[in-house]
Design a protein around this motif. Structure first.
Motif, PDB file in Angstrom:
ATOM      1  N   GLY A 256     -17.373 -17.284 -37.052  1.00  0.00           N
ATOM      2  CA  GLY A 256     -16.852 -16.051 -37.637  1.00  0.00           C
ATOM      3  C   GLY A 256     -16.674 -14.959 -36.598  1.00  0.00           C
ATOM      4  N   GLN A 257     -16.198 -13.818 -37.059  1.00  0.00           N
ATOM      5  CA  GLN A 257     -15.967 -12.684 -36.152  1.00  0.00           C
ATOM      6  C   GLN A 257     -17.246 -12.328 -35.402  1.00  0.00           C
ATOM      7  OE1 GLN A 257     -15.888  -8.461 -37.479  1.00  0.00           O
ATOM      8  NE2 GLN A 257     -13.710  -8.544 -36.961  1.00  0.00           N
ATOM      9  N   SER A 258     -17.119 -12.108 -34.089  1.00  0.00           N
ATOM     10  CA  SER A 258     -18.274 -11.710 -33.281  1.00  0.00           C
ATOM     11  C   SER A 258     -18.124 -10.265 -32.826  1.00  0.00           C
ATOM     12  CB  SER A 258     -18.431 -12.623 -32.058  1.00  0.00           C
ATOM     13  OG  SER A 258     -17.512 -12.247 -31.057  1.00  0.00           O
TER      14      SER A 258
ATOM     15  N   HIS B 104     -13.881  -9.749 -22.579  1.00  0.00           N
ATOM     16  CA  HIS B 104     -13.772 -11.199 -22.432  1.00  0.00           C
ATOM     17  C   HIS B 104     -15.066 -11.795 -22.970  1.00  0.00           C
ATOM     18  CE1 HIS B 104     -10.090 -11.615 -20.045  1.00  0.00           C
ATOM     19  NE2 HIS B 104     -10.434 -10.490 -19.450  1.00  0.00           N
ATOM     20  N   GLU B 105     -14.946 -12.707 -23.914  1.00  0.00           N
ATOM     21  CA  GLU B 105     -16.158 -13.286 -24.494  1.00  0.00           C
ATOM     22  C   GLU B 105     -16.561 -14.536 -23.716  1.00  0.00           C
ATOM     23  OE1 GLU B 105     -18.168 -13.393 -28.796  1.00  0.00           O
ATOM     24  OE2 GLU B 105     -16.052 -13.880 -28.752  1.00  0.00           O
ATOM     25  N   GLY B 106     -15.977 -15.685 -24.012  1.00  0.00           N
ATOM     26  CA  GLY B 106     -16.338 -16.896 -23.282  1.00  0.00           C
ATOM     27  C   GLY B 106     -17.829 -17.157 -23.356  1.00  0.00           C
ATOM     28  N   ARG B 107     -18.511 -17.122 -22.210  1.00  0.00           N
ATOM     29  CA  ARG B 107     -19.941 -17.386 -22.168  1.00  0.00           C
ATOM     30  C   ARG B 107     -20.808 -16.161 -22.444  1.00  0.00           C
ATOM     31  NH1 ARG B 107     -21.609 -22.403 -20.093  1.00  0.00           N
ATOM     32  NH2 ARG B 107     -20.082 -23.867 -20.916  1.00  0.00           N
ATOM     33  N   ALA B 108     -20.191 -15.003 -22.677  1.00  0.00           N
ATOM     34  CA  ALA B 108     -20.976 -13.839 -23.115  1.00  0.00           C
ATOM     35  C   ALA B 108     -21.456 -14.144 -24.536  1.00  0.00           C
ATOM     36  CB  ALA B 108     -20.126 -12.576 -23.081  1.00  0.00           C
ATOM     37  N   ASP B 109     -22.743 -14.010 -24.757  1.00  0.00           N
ATOM     38  CA  ASP B 109     -23.340 -14.531 -25.996  1.00  0.00           C
ATOM     39  C   ASP B 109     -23.523 -13.435 -27.043  1.00  0.00           C
ATOM     40  OD1 ASP B 109     -24.210 -16.565 -27.571  1.00  0.00           O
ATOM     41  OD2 ASP B 109     -26.131 -16.855 -26.555  1.00  0.00           O
TER      42      ASP B 109
ATOM     43  N   MET C  74     -24.473 -21.325 -28.858  1.00  0.00           N
ATOM     44  CA  MET C  74     -24.220 -19.902 -28.648  1.00  0.00           C
ATOM     45  C   MET C  74     -24.374 -19.148 -29.971  1.00  0.00           C
ATOM     46  SD  MET C  74     -21.200 -19.959 -25.793  1.00  0.00           S
ATOM     47  CE  MET C  74     -21.653 -18.329 -25.189  1.00  0.00           C
ATOM     48  N   LYS C  75     -24.793 -17.890 -29.899  1.00  0.00           N
ATOM     49  CA  LYS C  75     -25.198 -17.123 -31.091  1.00  0.00           C
ATOM     50  C   LYS C  75     -24.152 -17.132 -32.200  1.00  0.00           C
ATOM     51  CE  LYS C  75     -28.168 -13.906 -28.550  1.00  0.00           C
ATOM     52  NZ  LYS C  75     -28.276 -12.524 -28.022  1.00  0.00           N
ATOM     53  N   ARG C  76     -22.903 -16.850 -31.861  1.00  0.00           N
ATOM     54  CA  ARG C  76     -21.881 -16.717 -32.891  1.00  0.00           C
ATOM     55  C   ARG C  76     -21.590 -18.044 -33.590  1.00  0.00           C
ATOM     56  NH1 ARG C  76     -19.894 -16.201 -27.665  1.00  0.00           N
ATOM     57  NH2 ARG C  76     -17.943 -17.299 -27.117  1.00  0.00           N
ATOM     58  N   ALA C  77     -21.671 -19.145 -32.843  1.00  0.00           N
ATOM     59  CA  ALA C  77     -21.421 -20.460 -33.437  1.00  0.00           C
ATOM     60  C   ALA C  77     -22.657 -20.999 -34.154  1.00  0.00           C
ATOM     61  CB  ALA C  77     -20.964 -21.446 -32.368  1.00  0.00           C
ATOM     62  N   SER C  78     -23.818 -20.835 -33.535  1.00  0.00           N
ATOM     63  CA  SER C  78     -25.037 -21.373 -34.162  1.00  0.00           C
ATOM     64  C   SER C  78     -25.350 -20.641 -35.465  1.00  0.00           C
ATOM     65  CB  SER C  78     -26.226 -21.306 -33.199  1.00  0.00           C
ATOM     66  OG  SER C  78     -26.514 -19.982 -32.820  1.00  0.00           O
ATOM     67  N   ALA C  79     -25.083 -19.324 -35.514  1.00  0.00           N
ATOM     68  CA  ALA C  79     -25.312 -18.580 -36.759  1.00  0.00           C
ATOM     69  C   ALA C  79     -24.353 -19.059 -37.847  1.00  0.00           C
ATOM     70  CB  ALA C  79     -25.134 -17.080 -36.519  1.00  0.00           C
ATOM     71  N   THR C  80     -23.095 -19.325 -37.480  1.00  0.00           N
ATOM     72  CA  THR C  80     -22.114 -19.845 -38.434  1.00  0.00           C
ATOM     73  C   THR C  80     -22.555 -21.218 -38.937  1.00  0.00           C
ATOM     74  OG1 THR C  80     -20.336 -18.629 -37.308  1.00  0.00           O
ATOM     75  CG2 THR C  80     -19.674 -20.458 -38.738  1.00  0.00           C
TER      76      THR C  80
ATOM     77  N   TYR D 223     -15.470 -21.915 -23.185  1.00  0.00           N
ATOM     78  CA  TYR D 223     -15.078 -21.958 -21.769  1.00  0.00           C
ATOM     79  C   TYR D 223     -16.022 -21.090 -20.944  1.00  0.00           C
ATOM     80  CZ  TYR D 223     -12.188 -20.800 -17.661  1.00  0.00           C
ATOM     81  OH  TYR D 223     -11.724 -20.587 -16.391  1.00  0.00           O
ATOM     82  N   ASN D 224     -16.464 -21.648 -19.829  1.00  0.00           N
ATOM     83  CA  ASN D 224     -17.330 -20.889 -18.927  1.00  0.00           C
ATOM     84  C   ASN D 224     -16.440 -20.007 -18.058  1.00  0.00           C
ATOM     85  OD1 ASN D 224     -19.104 -19.848 -17.102  1.00  0.00           O
ATOM     86  ND2 ASN D 224     -20.072 -21.793 -16.585  1.00  0.00           N
TER      87      ASN D 224
END
Length: 198
Positions: free
Chosen positions: A9-11, A19-24, A56-62, A83-84
């Motif tokens: 979901g939206q982060s 830039h998000e990528g590996r920023a958690d 990663m936080k946004r995916a694991s929470a989803t 993507y790193n």
């Protein structure tokens, strides 16, 4: 085997212009609501037998919202991370354009961004993950994969045996793709479905 591939979901990064990528970054309140709607939709239409997710936080929470709704097991894979993007992670897009501009003509696919990975390394990671899932979980009827837009695009390219060209499969917040493997045939049932958000 069916693969139900879901973007998080939206982060918070979506609202910050970075830039998000590996920023958690974590999910926003809207992102949590989107995840809830997606989970209800899947519970009613395509309940998975297993969930595989990026840690990663946004995916694991989803993924946890989906797990709570469905009640099946969840497993985390580093290979499902976004993507790193190395030095760009968390930088504002304006600042990044000044401090780390793209080379003329773009960055060659085999050259990684500073402290990150190359496009080819990213694609290989998605290829590895797809083959791992199709082999290791071949007896599972339906698997949900919760990940990130870039990784999902590469998973779909790998599934379709497409080259690593300058094209992508777009996925909106909690967008759902349904792919199916039947013996030697592969089917795309739908891409980027977001009916649950209407």
């Amino acid at each position: 085997m069916e693969l139900v591939i879901i973007r998080h979901g939206q982060s918070e990064a979506d609202l910050l212009g970075v830039h998000e990528g590996r920023a958690d970054f974590p999910l926003t309140e809207l992102g949590r609501k989107q995840a809830g709607k997606m989970a209800v939709y899947l519970a009613e239409n395509l309940p998975p037998d297993l969930i595989l997710a990026s840690p990663m936080k946004r995916a694991s929470a989803t993924a946890r919202v989906l797990q709570k709704t469905i009640g099946c097991e969840i497993q985390y894979y580093d290979e499902l991370k976004e993507y790193n993007n190395g030095v760009l992670a968390g930088l504002s897009k304006k600042e990044a354009a000044i401090t780390h501009p793209l080379p003329k003509g773009g960055r060659p696919a085999h050259i990684p961004i500073q402290d990150g990975e190359s496009e080819l390394e990213f694609r290989y990671r998605a290829e590895w993950m797809l083959h791992h899932v199709l082999y290791e979980y071949r007896d599972v009827r339906r698997i949900a994969i919760v990940s990130h837009g870039g990784l999902i695009s590469n998973l779909i390219k790998a599934f379709l045996h497409q080259p690593n060209g300058k094209f992508a499969f777009s996925t909106g917040d909690t967008g759902i793709h349904l792919l199916e493997q039947q013996e030697d045939m592969r089917f795309v049932r739908f891409l980027n479905r977001q009916d649950h958000l209407l």
